[in-house]
Design a protein around this motif. Structure first.
Motif, short mmCIF file in Angstrom:
data_model
loop_
_atom_site.label_atom_id
_atom_site.label_comp_id
_atom_site.label_asym_id
_atom_site.label_seq_id
_atom_site.Cartn_x
_atom_site.Cartn_y
_atom_site.Cartn_z
N GLY A 1 31.97 45.15 5.18
CA GLY A 1 31.96 43.74 4.95
C GLY A 1 31.61 42.94 6.18
O GLY A 1 31.73 41.73 6.17
N THR A 2 31.15 43.58 7.26
CA THR A 2 30.82 42.87 8.49
C THR A 2 29.31 42.80 8.66
O THR A 2 28.62 43.81 8.55
N ILE A 3 28.81 41.61 8.94
CA ILE A 3 27.38 41.46 9.25
C ILE A 3 27.19 41.80 10.71
O ILE A 3 27.80 41.20 11.58
N PHE A 4 26.36 42.81 11.01
CA PHE A 4 26.17 43.22 12.40
C PHE A 4 24.81 42.82 12.94
O PHE A 4 24.58 42.89 14.14
N GLU A 5 23.90 42.39 12.06
CA GLU A 5 22.60 41.90 12.51
C GLU A 5 22.03 41.04 11.41
O GLU A 5 22.08 41.40 10.23
N GLU A 6 21.50 39.90 11.78
CA GLU A 6 20.94 38.99 10.79
C GLU A 6 19.83 38.19 11.44
O GLU A 6 19.98 37.72 12.56
N SER A 7 18.73 38.01 10.72
CA SER A 7 17.62 37.19 11.23
C SER A 7 17.96 35.72 11.06
O SER A 7 18.52 35.32 10.05
N ALA A 8 17.61 34.95 12.06
CA ALA A 8 17.80 33.50 11.97
C ALA A 8 16.79 32.93 10.98
O ALA A 8 15.68 33.47 10.85
N PRO A 9 17.15 31.87 10.27
CA PRO A 9 16.19 31.25 9.34
C PRO A 9 14.88 30.91 10.05
O PRO A 9 14.89 30.36 11.15
N GLY A 10 13.79 31.29 9.42
CA GLY A 10 12.47 30.99 9.99
C GLY A 10 11.99 32.00 11.01
O GLY A 10 10.86 31.92 11.45
N GLN A 11 12.82 32.95 11.40
CA GLN A 11 12.40 33.97 12.36
C GLN A 11 12.20 35.30 11.64
O GLN A 11 13.00 35.66 10.78
N THR A 12 11.15 35.99 11.99
CA THR A 12 10.85 37.28 11.38
C THR A 12 11.04 38.37 12.43
O THR A 12 10.31 38.39 13.42
N PRO A 13 12.01 39.27 12.24
CA PRO A 13 12.19 40.35 13.22
C PRO A 13 11.07 41.38 13.10
O PRO A 13 10.48 41.55 12.03
N VAL A 14 10.77 42.04 14.19
CA VAL A 14 9.76 43.09 14.23
C VAL A 14 10.46 44.35 14.71
O VAL A 14 11.17 44.34 15.70
#
Length: 71
Positions: A1-14
């Motif tokens: 139930g823990t978020i350990f990585e999340e992309s910020a709105p409008g940012q696309t991870p590579v």
């Protein structure tokens, strides 16, 4: 139930394929550009019995993925 990585709105991870866990690599091969999926990765295809940052040993990992593009 823990978020350990999340992309910020409008940012696309590579990501580079060789740096990903096995479960992520095999599932991404099934996804086409523009596709979305929820991926459940068992510990044997994730981090196993090792802790990785805030992720405890033997964790089942759940990813919500949208593949924008692949090179």
């Amino acid at each position: 139930g823990t978020i350990f990585e999340e992309s910020a709105p409008g940012q696309t991870p590579v990501f580079e394929m060789q740096t990903l866990i096995r479960g992520f690599k095999s599932s991404l091969l099934q996804l086409k550009s523009g596709g979305k999926m929820t991926m459940y990765v068992p510990p044997s295809l994730g981090y196993g019995n090792s802790q990785n940052g805030s992720i405890p040993p033997n964790s089942i990992l759940i990813f919500e993925i949208e593949l924008i593009s692949a090179q």
